[in-house]
Design an enzyme around this catalytic site. Structure first.
Site, PDB file in Angstrom:
ATOM      1  N   ASP A 189       6.115  71.521  83.243  1.00 16.86           N
ATOM      2  CA  ASP A 189       6.381  71.068  81.878  1.00 16.86           C
ATOM      3  C   ASP A 189       7.804  71.431  81.472  1.00 16.86           C
ATOM      4  OD1 ASP A 189       4.877  70.335  79.059  1.00 16.86           O
ATOM      5  OD2 ASP A 189       6.483  71.801  78.785  1.00 16.86           O
ATOM      6  N   TYR A 198      15.661  71.687  77.279  1.00  7.38           N
ATOM      7  CA  TYR A 198      15.697  72.889  78.127  1.00  7.38           C
ATOM      8  C   TYR A 198      16.907  72.827  79.075  1.00  7.38           C
ATOM      9  CZ  TYR A 198      10.677  73.247  76.862  1.00  7.38           C
ATOM     10  OH  TYR A 198       9.466  73.294  76.221  1.00  7.38           O
ATOM     11  N   LYS A 229       5.071  80.544  81.228  1.00  2.27           N
ATOM     12  CA  LYS A 229       6.427  80.512  81.778  1.00  2.27           C
ATOM     13  C   LYS A 229       6.717  81.827  82.474  1.00  2.27           C
ATOM     14  CE  LYS A 229      10.885  81.852  81.199  1.00  2.27           C
ATOM     15  NZ  LYS A 229      11.497  83.162  80.884  1.00  2.27           N
TER      16      LYS A 229
HETATM   17  P1  A2P Z   1       9.615  86.357  82.907  1.00  2.00           P
HETATM   18  O1  A2P Z   1       9.997  84.904  82.786  1.00  2.00           O
HETATM   19  O2  A2P Z   1      10.785  87.275  82.947  1.00  2.00           O
HETATM   20  O3  A2P Z   1       8.617  86.606  84.001  1.00  2.00           O
HETATM   21  P2  A2P Z   1       5.123  82.431  77.364  1.00  2.00           P
HETATM   22  O4  A2P Z   1       4.560  81.761  78.567  1.00  2.00           O
HETATM   23  O5  A2P Z   1       4.105  82.777  76.329  1.00  2.00           O
HETATM   24  O6  A2P Z   1       6.318  81.712  76.794  1.00  2.00           O
HETATM   25  O7  A2P Z   1       5.649  83.873  77.827  1.00  2.00           O
HETATM   26  C1  A2P Z   1       6.691  83.993  78.690  1.00  2.00           C
HETATM   27  C2  A2P Z   1       7.101  85.442  78.754  1.00  2.00           C
HETATM   28  O8  A2P Z   1       6.112  86.206  79.436  1.00  2.00           O
HETATM   29  C3  A2P Z   1       8.374  85.589  79.511  1.00  2.00           C
HETATM   30  O9  A2P Z   1       9.121  86.627  78.899  1.00  2.00           O
HETATM   31  C4  A2P Z   1       7.910  86.003  80.898  1.00  2.00           C
HETATM   32  O10 A2P Z   1       8.883  86.794  81.544  1.00  2.00           O
HETATM   33  C5  A2P Z   1       6.678  86.809  80.587  1.00  2.00           C
HETATM   34  N1  A2P Z   1       5.653  86.751  81.654  1.00  2.00           N
HETATM   35  C6  A2P Z   1       5.197  85.664  82.298  1.00  2.00           C
HETATM   36  N2  A2P Z   1       4.249  85.990  83.195  1.00  2.00           N
HETATM   37  C7  A2P Z   1       4.103  87.326  83.133  1.00  2.00           C
HETATM   38  C8  A2P Z   1       3.282  88.250  83.823  1.00  2.00           C
HETATM   39  N3  A2P Z   1       2.418  87.845  84.741  1.00  2.00           N
HETATM   40  N4  A2P Z   1       3.404  89.564  83.493  1.00  2.00           N
HETATM   41  C9  A2P Z   1       4.271  89.959  82.540  1.00  2.00           C
HETATM   42  N5  A2P Z   1       5.074  89.135  81.863  1.00  2.00           N
HETATM   43  C10 A2P Z   1       5.005  87.823  82.149  1.00  2.00           C
END
Ligand code: A2P
Length: 274
Positions: A46, A51, A230
């Site tokens: 997506d 972006y 993400k």
């Molecule tokens: P990063 O991209 O550095 O891994 P959302 O999907 O709600 O937008 O959240 C994205 C945020 O959650 C990003 O800061 C991402 O960091 C972090 N994130 C994604 N997957 C994980 C995970 N499995 N554990 C911890 N943080 C995560």
């Protein structure tokens, strides 16, 4: 592991879990994230024009070795193009950047002024088979009501902010009642959010041998929404996909829903200034 799929209101099938790439930088960061995701089993990416990473999404798909036709690709019409009524040109430019000759899903990114005219242009793209499905993002109930009253073309999805802290449940229920599937963005509480640090998620996670992020993604899956976490880290991208071998109890589903704060992480669709 096969990803559960949802059949949209026009019969198109969409993988229920996809990789979100908001704030994933053009270049290696996005290329690697997309390639890693597809190699881990994801089949749904997506992105959005705004972006500014569509070229790298396309490159990641090509590098993965997975057939483009096996990947569900979404991108979005940005607000400037909505205000200019330039839907078709914007869509063709996005496809060029992605290096694809059709989109699986094309979305109006925000209910910016002029979205009504764009909706009819999107319907034409759909009729011309350039896009397999069309939909909207950040549409509140009143936007959906206006759209359904003016057009015979029903959006396949409404992509909205949703997480345990801001479930947006009434809008989900309204969308579903109109046979519009919901896609959850910022499903983990968004970049910079504090959801994943909530100790209640760690406690629940220990009972299933899963991380807080996996618990939250599973919560979304069991609510029946399409979820778009993400991450730019390969290990987390893989971890976020490993959520199909356990089931949260009804009690845990309730405990996670009780984390509601009522506060958005992203902009309010009724008051945005971009
Ligand atoms: P990063 O991209 O550095 O891994 P959302 O999907 O709600 O937008 O959240 C994205 C945020 O959650 C990003 O800061 C991402 O960091 C972090 N994130 C994604 N997957 C994980 C995970 N499995 N554990 C911890 N943080 C995560």
């Amino acid at each position: 592991m096969d990803i559960p799929r949802i059949t949209l209101n026009n019969g198109v099938s969409i993988p229920q879990l996809g990789l979100g790439v908001f704030q994933t930088r053009q270049g290696e960061e996005t290329v690697n994230a997309v390639r890693e995701a597809l190699q881990a089993g994801y089949r749904h990416i997506d992105t959005a024009m705004i972006y500014r990473n569509e070229e790298s999404v396309g490159e990641g798909i090509r590098q993965s070795g997975i057939d483009r036709r096996d990947v569900f690709v979404t991108t979005k019409l940005w607000n400037d193009d909505i205000r200019a009524g330039a839907t078709k040109e914007a869509c063709y430019r996005s496809m060029d950047r992605l290096g694809v000759d059709y989109l699986d899903l094309y979305l109006i990114h925000w209910p910016a002024q002029g979205w009504e005219r764009c909706w009819e242009q999107m319907a034409q793209l759909y009729a011309e088979h350039r896009v397999r499905a069309i939909g909207v993002c950040n549409f509140q109930r009143h936007h959906l009501e206006s759209l359904l009253a003016m057009s015979g073309m029903r959006p396949a999805v409404n992509q909205i902010e949703s997480s345990p802290q801001f479930a947006n449940q009434r809008l989900i229920d309204f969308s579903n009642a109109k046979r519009i599937d919901v896609e959850a963005y910022s499903p983990l509480g968004g970049t910079g959010g504090n959801l994943l640090a909530d100790p209640r998620l760690a406690v629940i996670g220990r009972q299933y041998g899963k991380s807080p992020a996996q618990i939250v993604i599973r919560w979304h899956v069991q609510r029946g929404v399409i979820v778009l976490p993400k991450s730019t880290h390969a290990e987390r991208i893989r971890q976020n996909f490993d959520v199909f071998d356990f089931k949260l109890s009804d009690e845990h589903m309730r405990q996670i829903a009780a984390m509601e704060t009522g506060k958005r992480n992203s902009a309010d669709p009724d008051h945005f200034d971009f």
